[in-house]
Write a protein that holds these residues in place. Sequence first.
Motif, PDB file in Angstrom:
ATOM      1  N   ARG A  38       7.292   1.824  -5.111  1.00 24.82           N
ATOM      2  CA  ARG A  38       8.227   0.896  -5.759  1.00 24.82           C
ATOM      3  C   ARG A  38       9.400   1.371  -6.387  1.00 24.82           C
ATOM      4  N   GLN A  39      10.527   0.657  -6.249  1.00 28.75           N
ATOM      5  CA  GLN A  39      11.784   1.404  -6.925  1.00 28.75           C
ATOM      6  C   GLN A  39      12.715   0.036  -7.349  1.00 28.75           C
ATOM      7  N   ALA A  40      12.477  -0.113  -8.760  1.00 28.17           N
ATOM      8  CA  ALA A  40      13.791  -1.194  -9.362  1.00 28.17           C
ATOM      9  C   ALA A  40      15.062  -0.381  -9.460  1.00 28.17           C
ATOM     10  N   PRO A  41      16.105  -1.405  -9.515  1.00 30.85           N
ATOM     11  CA  PRO A  41      17.521  -0.858  -9.683  1.00 30.85           C
ATOM     12  C   PRO A  41      17.726  -0.202 -10.856  1.00 30.85           C
ATOM     13  N   ALA A  91      10.564  -5.092  -7.767  1.00 27.36           N
ATOM     14  CA  ALA A  91      11.089  -3.999  -6.995  1.00 27.36           C
ATOM     15  C   ALA A  91      11.135  -4.029  -5.590  1.00 27.36           C
ATOM     16  N   VAL A  92      11.859  -3.021  -5.017  1.00 23.43           N
ATOM     17  CA  VAL A  92      11.635  -3.098  -3.698  1.00 23.43           C
ATOM     18  C   VAL A  92      10.531  -1.977  -3.505  1.00 23.43           C
ATOM     19  N   TYR A  93       9.567  -2.672  -2.442  1.00 22.31           N
ATOM     20  CA  TYR A  93       8.295  -1.586  -2.205  1.00 22.31           C
ATOM     21  C   TYR A  93       8.214  -1.208  -0.937  1.00 22.31           C
ATOM     22  N   TYR A  94       8.029  -0.121  -0.823  1.00 20.89           N
ATOM     23  CA  TYR A  94       8.088   0.997   0.147  1.00 20.89           C
ATOM     24  C   TYR A  94       6.613   1.359   0.518  1.00 20.89           C
ATOM     25  N   CYS A  95       6.532   1.313   2.000  1.00 26.02           N
ATOM     26  CA  CYS A  95       5.303   2.024   2.603  1.00 26.02           C
ATOM     27  C   CYS A  95       5.649   3.490   3.032  1.00 26.02           C
ATOM     28  N   ALA A  96       4.814   4.422   2.808  1.00 28.38           N
ATOM     29  CA  ALA A  96       4.949   5.840   3.063  1.00 28.38           C
ATOM     30  C   ALA A  96       3.831   6.570   3.733  1.00 28.38           C
ATOM     31  N   ALA A  97       4.055   7.429   4.413  1.00 29.07           N
ATOM     32  CA  ALA A  97       3.046   8.118   5.330  1.00 29.07           C
ATOM     33  C   ALA A  97       2.986   9.631   5.060  1.00 29.07           C
ATOM     34  N   ASP A  98       2.145  10.260   5.000  1.00 26.11           N
ATOM     35  CA  ASP A  98       1.892  11.709   4.905  1.00 26.11           C
ATOM     36  C   ASP A  98       0.734  12.375   5.759  1.00 26.11           C
ATOM     37  N   SER A  99       0.564  13.595   6.110  1.00 30.50           N
ATOM     38  CA  SER A  99      -0.344  14.260   6.870  1.00 30.50           C
ATOM     39  C   SER A  99      -1.248  14.876   6.231  1.00 30.50           C
ATOM     40  N   ARG A 100      -1.379  14.827   4.735  1.00 33.41           N
ATOM     41  CA  ARG A 100      -2.308  15.140   4.021  1.00 33.41           C
ATOM     42  C   ARG A 100      -3.534  14.428   3.983  1.00 33.41           C
ATOM     43  N   LEU A 101      -4.909  15.005   3.577  1.00 35.94           N
ATOM     44  CA  LEU A 101      -5.879  14.320   3.542  1.00 35.94           C
ATOM     45  C   LEU A 101      -6.094  13.315   2.416  1.00 35.94           C
ATOM     46  N   ALA A 102      -5.453  13.696   1.248  1.00 34.77           N
ATOM     47  CA  ALA A 102      -5.429  12.610   0.209  1.00 34.77           C
ATOM     48  C   ALA A 102      -3.930  12.247  -0.203  1.00 34.77           C
ATOM     49  N   ALA A 103      -3.796  11.036  -0.591  1.00 38.36           N
ATOM     50  CA  ALA A 103      -2.393  10.532  -0.795  1.00 38.36           C
ATOM     51  C   ALA A 103      -1.881  11.190  -2.326  1.00 38.36           C
ATOM     52  N   LEU A 104      -1.114  11.717  -2.345  1.00 38.94           N
ATOM     53  CA  LEU A 104      -0.155  12.159  -3.724  1.00 38.94           C
ATOM     54  C   LEU A 104       0.765  11.208  -4.261  1.00 38.94           C
ATOM     55  N   THR A 105       1.081  11.327  -5.533  1.00 39.05           N
ATOM     56  CA  THR A 105       1.647  10.690  -6.156  1.00 39.05           C
ATOM     57  C   THR A 105       3.151  10.761  -6.307  1.00 39.05           C
ATOM     58  N   THR A 106       3.606  11.872  -5.795  1.00 35.67           N
ATOM     59  CA  THR A 106       5.014  12.135  -5.791  1.00 35.67           C
ATOM     60  C   THR A 106       5.806  11.655  -4.412  1.00 35.67           C
ATOM     61  N   PRO A 107       6.821  11.060  -4.170  1.00 37.54           N
ATOM     62  CA  PRO A 107       7.281  10.524  -3.285  1.00 37.54           C
ATOM     63  C   PRO A 107       8.087  12.082  -2.173  1.00 37.54           C
ATOM     64  N   GLN A 118      11.237  -6.564  -0.635  1.00 37.78           N
ATOM     65  CA  GLN A 118      11.748  -7.085  -2.171  1.00 37.78           C
ATOM     66  C   GLN A 118      10.407  -7.986  -2.586  1.00 37.78           C
ATOM     67  N   VAL A 119      10.010  -7.476  -3.895  1.00 36.10           N
ATOM     68  CA  VAL A 119       9.280  -8.564  -4.581  1.00 36.10           C
ATOM     69  C   VAL A 119       9.847  -8.726  -5.944  1.00 36.10           C
TER      70      VAL A 119
END
Length: 123
Positions: A38-41, A91-107, A118-119
Amino acid sequence: QVQLVESGGGVVQVGGSLRLSCAATGPAYTRTAMAWFRQAPGKEREFVAGSGYGGAYETYADSVRDRFTLSRNDTDQLLLQMDNLKAEDTAVYYCAADSRLAALTTPLAYHDWGQGTQVTVSS
Protein backbone atom coordinates in the motif's frame (compact mmCIF):
# COMPACT_ATOMS: atom_id res chain seq x y z
CA GLN A 1 3.54 -12.74 -18.73
CA VAL A 2 1.64 -11.85 -15.57
CA GLN A 3 -1.43 -9.64 -15.34
CA LEU A 4 -2.85 -8.53 -12.02
CA VAL A 5 -6.17 -6.76 -11.43
CA GLU A 6 -7.20 -5.54 -7.98
CA SER A 7 -10.75 -4.87 -6.87
CA GLY A 8 -12.75 -4.38 -3.69
CA GLY A 9 -11.50 -0.99 -2.56
CA GLY A 10 -13.84 1.70 -1.33
CA VAL A 11 -14.76 3.97 1.54
CA VAL A 12 -15.35 2.48 4.97
CA GLN A 13 -15.71 3.88 8.48
CA VAL A 14 -13.11 3.37 11.19
CA GLY A 15 -13.58 -0.10 12.64
CA GLY A 16 -15.22 -1.44 9.50
CA SER A 17 -14.11 -4.13 7.07
CA LEU A 18 -13.24 -4.54 3.41
CA ARG A 19 -12.17 -7.48 1.28
CA LEU A 20 -9.71 -6.88 -1.54
CA SER A 21 -9.19 -9.35 -4.37
CA CYS A 22 -6.41 -9.81 -6.91
CA ALA A 23 -7.16 -11.70 -10.11
CA ALA A 24 -3.94 -13.06 -11.60
CA THR A 25 -3.25 -14.52 -15.04
CA GLY A 26 -0.11 -15.95 -16.59
CA PRO A 27 2.13 -18.95 -15.89
CA ALA A 28 1.97 -20.07 -12.29
CA TYR A 29 5.74 -20.26 -11.98
CA THR A 30 5.99 -16.51 -12.57
CA ARG A 31 3.80 -15.73 -9.58
CA THR A 32 4.80 -18.25 -6.94
CA ALA A 33 5.01 -15.45 -4.38
CA MET A 34 2.33 -12.78 -4.19
CA ALA A 35 1.83 -9.87 -1.87
CA TRP A 36 -0.18 -6.78 -1.09
CA PHE A 37 1.51 -3.39 -0.75
CA ARG A 38 0.00 0.00 0.00
CA GLN A 39 1.06 3.57 -0.60
CA ALA A 40 -0.37 6.73 0.91
CA PRO A 41 0.24 10.19 -0.61
CA GLY A 42 3.76 11.41 0.16
CA LYS A 43 4.81 8.10 1.69
CA GLU A 44 6.88 5.15 0.52
CA ARG A 45 5.26 1.97 -0.71
CA GLU A 46 4.72 -0.31 2.30
CA PHE A 47 4.47 -4.08 2.54
CA VAL A 48 1.14 -5.28 3.93
CA ALA A 49 0.95 -9.07 3.58
CA GLY A 50 2.24 -11.82 1.33
CA SER A 51 2.48 -15.57 0.78
CA GLY A 52 4.82 -17.86 -1.11
CA TYR A 53 4.58 -21.03 -3.15
CA GLY A 54 1.47 -23.06 -2.41
CA GLY A 55 0.25 -20.42 0.03
CA ALA A 56 3.08 -21.13 2.44
CA TYR A 57 5.37 -18.64 4.15
CA GLU A 58 2.63 -16.14 5.01
CA THR A 59 4.01 -12.84 6.24
CA TYR A 60 2.19 -9.83 7.68
CA ALA A 61 3.37 -6.35 8.49
CA ASP A 62 3.31 -5.60 12.21
CA SER A 63 0.86 -2.77 11.58
CA VAL A 64 -1.81 -5.13 10.19
CA ARG A 65 -1.10 -8.38 12.01
CA ASP A 66 -4.24 -9.83 13.67
CA ARG A 67 -6.44 -7.50 11.59
CA PHE A 68 -5.75 -8.56 7.98
CA THR A 69 -5.92 -12.11 6.61
CA LEU A 70 -4.73 -13.61 3.31
CA SER A 71 -6.62 -16.36 1.49
CA ARG A 72 -7.46 -17.72 -1.96
CA ASN A 73 -10.96 -18.30 -3.31
CA ASP A 74 -12.31 -21.04 -5.60
CA THR A 75 -11.05 -19.22 -8.72
CA ASP A 76 -7.54 -18.78 -7.29
CA GLN A 77 -7.92 -15.07 -6.58
CA LEU A 78 -5.70 -13.70 -3.84
CA LEU A 79 -7.91 -12.17 -1.16
CA LEU A 80 -7.08 -9.76 1.62
CA GLN A 81 -9.69 -9.59 4.35
CA MET A 82 -9.24 -6.34 6.25
CA ASP A 83 -11.00 -6.01 9.61
CA ASN A 84 -10.99 -3.31 12.28
CA LEU A 85 -9.76 -0.74 9.79
CA LYS A 86 -7.97 2.35 11.04
CA ALA A 87 -7.49 5.78 9.50
CA GLU A 88 -3.83 5.00 8.88
CA ASP A 89 -4.88 2.12 6.62
CA THR A 90 -5.99 4.68 4.02
CA ALA A 91 -3.89 4.14 0.89
CA VAL A 92 -3.84 2.75 -2.61
CA TYR A 93 -3.44 -1.01 -2.30
CA TYR A 94 -1.42 -2.88 -4.92
CA CYS A 95 -1.15 -6.56 -5.74
CA ALA A 96 2.34 -7.76 -6.70
CA ALA A 97 3.86 -10.99 -8.01
CA ASP A 98 7.33 -12.49 -7.75
CA SER A 99 9.02 -15.74 -8.84
CA ARG A 100 10.59 -16.56 -5.48
CA LEU A 101 9.28 -19.26 -3.16
CA ALA A 102 8.67 -16.82 -0.32
CA ALA A 103 7.20 -13.32 -0.35
CA LEU A 104 9.75 -10.65 0.46
CA THR A 105 8.81 -7.37 2.11
CA THR A 106 10.65 -5.02 -0.25
CA PRO A 107 8.77 -3.80 -3.34
CA LEU A 108 12.01 -4.11 -5.34
CA ALA A 109 11.61 -7.90 -5.30
CA TYR A 110 8.41 -7.93 -7.36
CA HIS A 111 8.33 -7.98 -11.15
CA ASP A 112 4.62 -7.40 -11.80
CA TRP A 113 2.09 -5.04 -10.28
CA GLY A 114 -1.60 -4.31 -10.59
CA GLN A 115 -3.02 -0.84 -11.11
CA GLY A 116 -4.09 -0.49 -7.49
CA THR A 117 -7.38 0.00 -5.67
CA GLN A 118 -8.15 2.89 -3.33
CA VAL A 119 -9.04 2.20 0.30
CA THR A 120 -10.28 5.14 2.33
CA VAL A 121 -11.03 4.81 6.04
CA SER A 122 -12.96 7.68 7.58
CA SER A 123 -15.00 8.47 10.67
